[in-house]
Design a protein around this motif. Structure first.
Motif, PDB file in Angstrom:
ATOM      1  N   PHE A  27      36.506  45.731  50.302  1.00  0.00           N
ATOM      2  CA  PHE A  27      36.059  46.228  49.001  1.00  0.00           C
ATOM      3  C   PHE A  27      36.853  47.460  48.557  1.00  0.00           C
ATOM      4  CE2 PHE A  27      32.639  43.341  49.807  1.00  0.00           C
ATOM      5  CZ  PHE A  27      32.343  42.867  48.547  1.00  0.00           C
ATOM      6  N   LEU A  31      38.888  47.368  45.009  1.00  0.00           N
ATOM      7  CA  LEU A  31      38.678  48.373  43.961  1.00  0.00           C
ATOM      8  C   LEU A  31      39.956  49.172  43.705  1.00  0.00           C
ATOM      9  CD1 LEU A  31      36.592  49.557  41.988  1.00  0.00           C
ATOM     10  CD2 LEU A  31      36.120  51.302  43.714  1.00  0.00           C
ATOM     11  N   HIS A  34      42.222  47.725  41.114  1.00  0.00           N
ATOM     12  CA  HIS A  34      41.851  48.028  39.734  1.00  0.00           C
ATOM     13  C   HIS A  34      42.396  49.401  39.329  1.00  0.00           C
ATOM     14  CE1 HIS A  34      39.194  44.604  39.043  1.00  0.00           C
ATOM     15  NE2 HIS A  34      38.785  44.763  40.284  1.00  0.00           N
ATOM     16  N   GLY A  35      42.308  50.360  40.234  1.00  0.00           N
ATOM     17  CA  GLY A  35      42.835  51.693  39.955  1.00  0.00           C
ATOM     18  C   GLY A  35      44.345  51.707  39.804  1.00  0.00           C
ATOM     19  N   GLU A  68      38.585  54.921  41.558  1.00  0.00           N
ATOM     20  CA  GLU A  68      39.029  53.624  42.052  1.00  0.00           C
ATOM     21  C   GLU A  68      40.182  53.707  43.041  1.00  0.00           C
ATOM     22  OE1 GLU A  68      39.797  51.302  38.549  1.00  0.00           O
ATOM     23  OE2 GLU A  68      37.663  51.158  38.045  1.00  0.00           O
ATOM     24  N   SER A  72      38.702  55.232  46.910  1.00  0.00           N
ATOM     25  CA  SER A  72      38.803  53.996  47.697  1.00  0.00           C
ATOM     26  C   SER A  72      39.562  54.229  48.993  1.00  0.00           C
ATOM     27  CB  SER A  72      39.497  52.898  46.890  1.00  0.00           C
ATOM     28  OG  SER A  72      38.647  52.404  45.894  1.00  0.00           O
ATOM     29  N   MET A  88      32.764  56.442  43.087  1.00  0.00           N
ATOM     30  CA  MET A  88      32.888  54.985  43.051  1.00  0.00           C
ATOM     31  C   MET A  88      31.605  54.365  42.501  1.00  0.00           C
ATOM     32  SD  MET A  88      34.672  54.651  46.807  1.00  0.00           S
ATOM     33  CE  MET A  88      34.620  52.886  46.928  1.00  0.00           C
ATOM     34  N   THR A  91      31.304  55.283  38.748  1.00  0.00           N
ATOM     35  CA  THR A  91      32.222  54.491  37.926  1.00  0.00           C
ATOM     36  C   THR A  91      31.690  53.077  37.715  1.00  0.00           C
ATOM     37  OG1 THR A  91      34.119  55.781  38.700  1.00  0.00           O
ATOM     38  CG2 THR A  91      34.596  53.625  37.748  1.00  0.00           C
ATOM     39  N   MET A  92      31.206  52.446  38.773  1.00  0.00           N
ATOM     40  CA  MET A  92      30.685  51.083  38.646  1.00  0.00           C
ATOM     41  C   MET A  92      29.365  51.068  37.875  1.00  0.00           C
ATOM     42  SD  MET A  92      32.914  49.082  39.780  1.00  0.00           S
ATOM     43  CE  MET A  92      34.155  50.242  39.236  1.00  0.00           C
ATOM     44  N   ALA A 111      31.392  44.392  38.158  1.00  0.00           N
ATOM     45  CA  ALA A 111      30.931  45.775  38.283  1.00  0.00           C
ATOM     46  C   ALA A 111      29.600  45.830  39.026  1.00  0.00           C
ATOM     47  CB  ALA A 111      30.803  46.425  36.905  1.00  0.00           C
ATOM     48  N   TYR A 114      30.263  45.298  42.837  1.00  0.00           N
ATOM     49  CA  TYR A 114      30.768  46.543  43.420  1.00  0.00           C
ATOM     50  C   TYR A 114      29.650  47.577  43.539  1.00  0.00           C
ATOM     51  CZ  TYR A 114      35.771  45.380  43.102  1.00  0.00           C
ATOM     52  OH  TYR A 114      37.007  44.820  43.279  1.00  0.00           O
ATOM     53  N   PHE A 118      28.530  49.088  47.095  1.00  0.00           N
ATOM     54  CA  PHE A 118      28.758  50.506  47.355  1.00  0.00           C
ATOM     55  C   PHE A 118      27.459  51.263  47.598  1.00  0.00           C
ATOM     56  CE2 PHE A 118      32.928  50.112  44.799  1.00  0.00           C
ATOM     57  CZ  PHE A 118      33.594  49.655  45.931  1.00  0.00           C
TER      58      PHE A 118
END
Length: 144
Positions: A27, A31, A34-35, A68, A72, A88, A91-92, A111, A114, A118
Motif C-alpha cells: 500500500f 500510494l 500517485h504522489g 503520498e 509513504s 496519509m 489526504t485520503m 480513496a 486507502y 491506513f
C-alpha cells in the motif's frame, strides 16, 4: 503447523509482523505512485488542483504530494510510523469525503480503500519489522 497458522497464540509474532510488512510495502508503494505522478505533473496540476482547505491549489497539491510520497516512504520502512500516517489518512479522508464527496462510489472507491487500510494499520501498528520497533528497543532503558 496448520493449527498455529489458523490459531496463532502470538499475534505479535514474526508471521503477523511479516504480513504487516507486506501490507506496508504494497500500500505504501501504491500510494507513492500517485504522489510521483502528481510530482511529475506539478506545473500542470498546480493551477487546477482542488483546494478544499482554502490555502491555494499549489499548496494543496504540495501537501498531497507530501502525504503520498514522503509519508509513504516512512510508512513502508516503519519510521515515525503513526506520525507519518496522519497526513496519509487526512489526504485520503479529504479525497473521499470532500473532493469526491458527491461522486458515485465507484469514483471514490480507491480513496475509501486507502482510508480504511491506513486507519486499520494506524491502529495495529507497524509490527516487529519496522525502524520504530528497533528504535524503541534501542531507546528503552535496560534494567540492571
Amino acid at each position: 503447523m496448520l493449527y498455529k497458522f489458523l490459531f496463532p497464540s502470538k499475534p505479535d509474532g514474526a508471521a503477523a509482523s511479516t504480513i504487516l510488512l507486506i501490507v506496508r510495502i504494497v500500500f505504501g508503494v501504491l500510494l507513492m505512485n500517485h504522489g510521483i505522478e502528481k510530482w511529475a505533473n506539478y506545473q500542470e496540476l498546480s493551477t487546477a488542483f482542488p483546494d478544499p482547505l482554502g490555502i491555494g491549489s499549489p499548496l494543496s497539491l504540495g501537501l498531497a504530494i507530501f502525504g503520498e510520497m514522503a509519508c509513504s516512504m516512512a510508512f513502508i520502512i516503519g519510521f515515525l510510523y503513526r506520525l507519518a500516517m496522519i497526513p496519509m489518512i487526512f489526504t485520503m479522508g479529504v479525497a473521499f469525503f470532500v473532493i469526491h464527496g458527491n461522486d458515485p462510489f465507484a469514483v471514490k472507491e480507491l480513496a475509501f480503500i486507502y482510508l480504511v487500510v491506513f486507519m486499520l494499520m494506524y491502529i495495529v501498528g507497524p509490527g516487529k519489522f519496522a525502524v520504530d520497533h528497533w528504535l524503541g528497543k534501542a531507546l528503552t532503558p535496560k534494567k540492571a
